[in-house]
Design a protein around this motif. Structure first.
Motif: not given
Ligand SMILES: [Mg+2]
Length: 310
Positions: A61-62, A221, A262, A187, A27-28, A250-251, A245, A243
């Motif tokens: 996380t980005n 991501k 997703t 982002d 997870t984001d 990104s996610d 997000g 995933m």
């Protein structure tokens, strides 16, 4: 036509099969678990319930502003439980990326303390942290600033102190084709708790790419590097992973690039209207943004999971 399904429209048996098909939950964080320092309702409960059902949870996380240790305290403060091993952030992955390349030179950092701390922890020599403001309006003096030029990598992450002198230095270092160019993520905006549009790291990366006329190696991501880093330590089968997000570019794209299921939640960057637009769009790149599943909020999964035990 590829269509996203709201998990809320699934029958109890379909939810049961959905849950059974997943061993790993990636997870984001920003926009899924919290917005800045405000937790998003229900997210913590859903994740702890998934853990109690035997699912392995990882936070991907980005955001490059914190070390993993700093993330662990943020998780605790906001009511989540996470260990260092469950957190994959771009700050650390940038450091391991440079280590894997046997990087021994000096790096110039446009970024924040968290990223700097991860570089230090990996033994990477760097400079550039903190303010570097313009000191004069005399252009030739700004342009002809003197600074050391023995730099082998430019690293770009989120930096509140971005300034013209920083761009001048980055572009000058990158004029050497041997100088590596690494960035945490692209982002565009940050899912903030306020009404303002908050420029994200991608804004800074685009500025450095423009003035250096080079393209950065993106670590975050949707690049699959984040997954490779995780897969090195955990044997994750993407077919049995989901995933989650809030930002499709990104996610969701990351999930699809890796081959995971997703789930897009509407508590951050993207909305239901965005998904509807991608579904009717004729642009093939929009199709890649359509998630398998959607939810207004991750917390909406709670009653669906609880219903399985009734
Ligand atoms: Mg997010």
């Amino acid at each position: 036509m590829s269509l996203a399904r709201s998990l809320k429209t699934l029958s109890k048996e379909e939810i049961r099969a959905f849950v059974a098909s997943i061993d790993y939950v990636l997870t984001d964080c920003d926009g899924v678990l919290w917005k800045e320092l405000t937790p998003i309702d229900g997210s913590a409960k859903v994740l702890s319930l998934l853990k109690s059902m035997g699912k392995k949870v990882f936070y991907v996380t980005n955001n490059s502003t914190k070390t993993r240790e700093e993330y662990v305290s943020k998780f605790e403060k906001l009511g989540f439980s996470a260990s260092k091993e469950e957190i994959v952030g771009t700050a650390r992955i940038v450091a391991t990326y440079l280590k894997d390349k046997n990087f021994t030179g000096k790096a110039y950092l446009i970024g924040s303390k968290g990223l700097g701390n991860e570089l230090s922890a990996a033994g990477i020599d760097f400079f550039g942290l903190g303010p570097d403001p313009v000191q004069t309006d005399n252009l030739p003096e700004v342009f002809d600033a003197k600074f050391e030029k023995d730099v082998s990598a430019v690293v770009v992450g989120f930096d509140l102190h971005i300034s013209y002198p920083k761009l001048l230095k980055a572009a000058t270092f990158l004029s050497n084709p041997k100088c590596l160019f690494v960035a945490t993520n692209t982002d565009e905006v940050f899912p903030a708790a306020c009404d303002n549009t908050v420029p994200g790291t991608g804004t800074l990366v685009a500025a450095v790419e423009t003035c250096s006329q080079r393209k950065a190696q993106i670590i975050g991501k949707p690049s699959t590097l984040m997954f490779s880093a995780l897969a090195k330590e955990h044997n994750i089968d993407p077919k049995r992973a989901i995933m989650i997000g809030d930002r499709a570019k990104s996610d969701i794209l990351f999930g699809k690039n890796v081959g995971m299921t997703t789930l897009l939640v509407y508590t951050g960057v993207n909305s239901k209207e965005d998904v509807e637009m991608w579904q009717t769009s004729l642009d093939p790149s929009d199709k890649l943004l359509i998630p398998d599943y959607t939810l207004d909020s991750l917390g909406d999964l709670l009653p669906l999971l609880e219903n399985l035990t009734k």
